[in-house]
Design a protein around this motif. Structure first.
Motif, PDB file in Angstrom:
ATOM      1  N   THR A 149       0.833  -1.211   0.000  1.00 10.20           N
ATOM      2  CA  THR A 149       0.000   0.000   0.000  1.00 10.20           C
ATOM      3  C   THR A 149       0.859   1.250   0.000  1.00 10.20           C
ATOM      4  O   THR A 149       0.593   2.208  -0.742  1.00 10.20           O
ATOM      5  CB  THR A 149      -0.931   0.003   1.221  1.00 10.20           C
ATOM      6  OG1 THR A 149      -1.836  -1.106   1.127  1.00 10.20           O
ATOM      7  CG2 THR A 149      -1.730   1.292   1.297  1.00 10.20           C
ATOM      8  N   ALA A 150       1.897   1.259   0.823  1.00 10.08           N
ATOM      9  CA  ALA A 150       2.795   2.410   0.894  1.00 10.08           C
ATOM     10  C   ALA A 150       3.480   2.650  -0.444  1.00 10.08           C
ATOM     11  O   ALA A 150       3.622   3.795  -0.894  1.00 10.08           O
ATOM     12  CB  ALA A 150       3.829   2.195   1.993  1.00 10.08           C
ATOM     13  N   PHE A 151       3.916   1.570  -1.089  1.00  7.32           N
ATOM     14  CA  PHE A 151       4.583   1.701  -2.385  1.00  7.32           C
ATOM     15  C   PHE A 151       3.639   2.302  -3.430  1.00  7.32           C
ATOM     16  O   PHE A 151       3.998   3.244  -4.147  1.00  7.32           O
ATOM     17  CB  PHE A 151       5.081   0.333  -2.865  1.00  7.32           C
ATOM     18  CG  PHE A 151       5.727   0.366  -4.225  1.00  7.32           C
ATOM     19  CD1 PHE A 151       7.078   0.644  -4.356  1.00  7.32           C
ATOM     20  CD2 PHE A 151       4.988   0.126  -5.371  1.00  7.32           C
ATOM     21  CE1 PHE A 151       7.676   0.699  -5.608  1.00  7.32           C
ATOM     22  CE2 PHE A 151       5.572   0.177  -6.629  1.00  7.32           C
ATOM     23  CZ  PHE A 151       6.924   0.463  -6.747  1.00  7.32           C
ATOM     24  N   VAL A 152       2.433   1.764  -3.525  1.00  6.84           N
ATOM     25  CA  VAL A 152       1.470   2.238  -4.522  1.00  6.84           C
ATOM     26  C   VAL A 152       1.087   3.688  -4.256  1.00  6.84           C
ATOM     27  O   VAL A 152       1.042   4.518  -5.182  1.00  6.84           O
ATOM     28  CB  VAL A 152       0.211   1.339  -4.528  1.00  6.84           C
ATOM     29  CG1 VAL A 152      -0.860   1.929  -5.450  1.00  6.84           C
ATOM     30  CG2 VAL A 152       0.566  -0.075  -4.969  1.00  6.84           C
ATOM     31  N   ALA A 153       0.823   4.022  -2.991  1.00  8.13           N
ATOM     32  CA  ALA A 153       0.439   5.395  -2.644  1.00  8.13           C
ATOM     33  C   ALA A 153       1.553   6.377  -2.999  1.00  8.13           C
ATOM     34  O   ALA A 153       1.286   7.472  -3.510  1.00  8.13           O
ATOM     35  CB  ALA A 153       0.108   5.481  -1.157  1.00  8.13           C
ATOM     36  N   ALA A 154       2.793   6.002  -2.736  1.00  8.63           N
ATOM     37  CA  ALA A 154       3.926   6.880  -3.033  1.00  8.63           C
ATOM     38  C   ALA A 154       4.112   7.062  -4.534  1.00  8.63           C
ATOM     39  O   ALA A 154       4.381   8.175  -5.005  1.00  8.63           O
ATOM     40  CB  ALA A 154       5.193   6.320  -2.405  1.00  8.63           C
ATOM     41  N   LEU A 155       3.976   5.986  -5.284  1.00  7.37           N
ATOM     42  CA  LEU A 155       4.113   6.072  -6.746  1.00  7.37           C
ATOM     43  C   LEU A 155       3.043   6.986  -7.336  1.00  7.37           C
ATOM     44  O   LEU A 155       3.338   7.890  -8.129  1.00  7.37           O
ATOM     45  CB  LEU A 155       4.012   4.671  -7.356  1.00  7.37           C
ATOM     46  CG  LEU A 155       3.959   4.581  -8.883  1.00  7.37           C
ATOM     47  CD1 LEU A 155       5.190   5.207  -9.509  1.00  7.37           C
ATOM     48  CD2 LEU A 155       3.815   3.131  -9.331  1.00  7.37           C
ATOM     49  N   THR A 204      10.435   2.532   4.813  1.00  4.88           N
ATOM     50  CA  THR A 204      10.311   3.322   6.040  1.00  4.88           C
ATOM     51  C   THR A 204       9.057   2.955   6.815  1.00  4.88           C
ATOM     52  O   THR A 204       9.100   2.736   8.035  1.00  4.88           O
ATOM     53  CB  THR A 204      10.294   4.823   5.703  1.00  4.88           C
ATOM     54  OG1 THR A 204      11.454   5.156   4.938  1.00  4.88           O
ATOM     55  CG2 THR A 204      10.270   5.657   6.963  1.00  4.88           C
ATOM     56  N   VAL A 205       7.915   2.894   6.127  1.00  2.22           N
ATOM     57  CA  VAL A 205       6.661   2.535   6.787  1.00  2.22           C
ATOM     58  C   VAL A 205       6.742   1.119   7.339  1.00  2.22           C
ATOM     59  O   VAL A 205       6.288   0.836   8.457  1.00  2.22           O
ATOM     60  CB  VAL A 205       5.478   2.670   5.813  1.00  2.22           C
ATOM     61  CG1 VAL A 205       4.197   2.103   6.432  1.00  2.22           C
ATOM     62  CG2 VAL A 205       5.260   4.133   5.438  1.00  2.22           C
ATOM     63  N   GLY A 206       7.329   0.219   6.573  1.00  2.00           N
ATOM     64  CA  GLY A 206       7.472  -1.155   7.030  1.00  2.00           C
ATOM     65  C   GLY A 206       8.327  -1.262   8.275  1.00  2.00           C
ATOM     66  O   GLY A 206       8.025  -2.045   9.179  1.00  2.00           O
ATOM     67  N   ALA A 207       9.383  -0.457   8.345  1.00  2.00           N
ATOM     68  CA  ALA A 207      10.265  -0.486   9.510  1.00  2.00           C
ATOM     69  C   ALA A 207       9.543   0.013  10.757  1.00  2.00           C
ATOM     70  O   ALA A 207       9.676  -0.560  11.845  1.00  2.00           O
ATOM     71  CB  ALA A 207      11.502   0.364   9.242  1.00  2.00           C
ATOM     72  N   VAL A 208       8.763   1.088  10.605  1.00  2.00           N
ATOM     73  CA  VAL A 208       8.006   1.608  11.744  1.00  2.00           C
ATOM     74  C   VAL A 208       6.950   0.599  12.191  1.00  2.00           C
ATOM     75  O   VAL A 208       6.796   0.323  13.386  1.00  2.00           O
ATOM     76  CB  VAL A 208       7.331   2.951  11.384  1.00  2.00           C
ATOM     77  CG1 VAL A 208       6.398   3.409  12.513  1.00  2.00           C
ATOM     78  CG2 VAL A 208       8.373   4.019  11.104  1.00  2.00           C
ATOM     79  N   ALA A 209       6.227   0.024  11.235  1.00  2.00           N
ATOM     80  CA  ALA A 209       5.163  -0.917  11.567  1.00  2.00           C
ATOM     81  C   ALA A 209       5.689  -2.184  12.210  1.00  2.00           C
ATOM     82  O   ALA A 209       5.002  -2.823  13.010  1.00  2.00           O
ATOM     83  CB  ALA A 209       4.373  -1.264  10.304  1.00  2.00           C
ATOM     84  N   ALA A 210       6.917  -2.567  11.874  1.00  2.00           N
ATOM     85  CA  ALA A 210       7.487  -3.780  12.446  1.00  2.00           C
ATOM     86  C   ALA A 210       7.732  -3.640  13.941  1.00  2.00           C
ATOM     87  O   ALA A 210       7.678  -4.625  14.683  1.00  2.00           O
ATOM     88  CB  ALA A 210       8.801  -4.116  11.737  1.00  2.00           C
TER      89      ALA A 210
END
Length: 243
Positions: A149-155, A204-210
């Motif tokens: 989701t983060a990747f698609v939103a950023a693109l 970045t989002v994945g690191a925070v969510a982890a």
């Protein structure tokens, strides 16, 4: 407009004075709304995160990554801040970065500050948030879903922000390049830049969510929140789920 000069930061004189003034008003109104709405989002979780993401976006925007010979891109941060701290606080974060860059580093012209805030802080953040919200159920299912989701939103936010640049040039372009040239260079290059933006945002989002999924604005109110990597932080039960 040469390829190496193409960037999201608009410089002085690229659009005429009337256009710059008009979008300056747009930026002021949008930020006034954001400041008013952000009061409801700022709490003991969002406020510290807002400071961190502002500093992170500022630092990462100073680093360009190559796209094509003579062309490079950097993080815009719209989707990143929208996902982590919400659209209203996120708009303020990106605006602060743009003002500091403009006044201290001459990155983007002073007369073009309104257009740059409109493109990156308003259009970019709101687009990133709308896309992320549309995919919110998918993002809540797993960390992989959130990263995607983060990747698609950023693109998408990167490409749409570049269209804002093209629109402003179409209204009052004064840079000497044809509208067709600006469209092809801006949108074409920002599709590629958006891929880099997506990778950085997802990581970045994945690191925070982890570590602390409760700090991810997009996941708030989730019926099936992501599991934390550790259950040592406050607000988690013995399984590591955010309560």
């Amino acid at each position: 407009m040469e390829t190496h000069a193409v960037a999201m930061h608009m410089s002085d004189g690229l659009v005429n004075g009337g256009t710059a003034l008009s979008f300056g008003v747009v930026a002021i109104v949008a930020l006034a709304v954001a400041l008013w709405r952000a009061r409801a989002d700022l709490d003991d979780r969002t406020a510290p995160m807002a400071g961190l993401v502002t500093a992170f976006v500022f630092a990462v925007q100073m680093i360009n990554f190559p796209i094509l010979p003579g062309a490079s891109g950097h993080l815009l941060g719209g989707a990143l801040v929208a996902i982590l701290v919400g659209p209203w606080v996120g708009m303020i974060c990106i605006s602060i970065v743009l003002v500091v860059q403009c006044l201290l580093f001459a990155d983007g012209g002073i007369t073009a500050l309104g257009t740059n805030i409109t493109n990156m802080a308003v259009i970019g953040v709101l687009t990133g948030f709308l896309v992320a919200t549309a995919l919110r159920r998918f993002a809540q299912r797993s960390r992989a879903g959130l990263i995607t989701t983060a990747f698609v939103a950023a693109l998408v936010n990167t490409v749409v922000a570049s269209l804002g640049f093209v629109l402003e040039y179409a209204i009052g372009g004064a840079g000497g390049a044809t509208l067709g040239t600006v469209f092809v260079l801006m949108v074409g290059l920002h599709v590629l830049i958006g891929i880099g933006e997506g990778v950085i945002t997802a990581a970045t989002v994945g690191a925070v969510a982890a570590i602390r999924p409760d700090l991810v604005y997009l996941l708030r109110g989730s019926a099936t929140p992501l599991e934390r990597r550790t259950a040592t932080a406050g607000g988690a039960d013995s399984t590591g789920r955010v309560q």
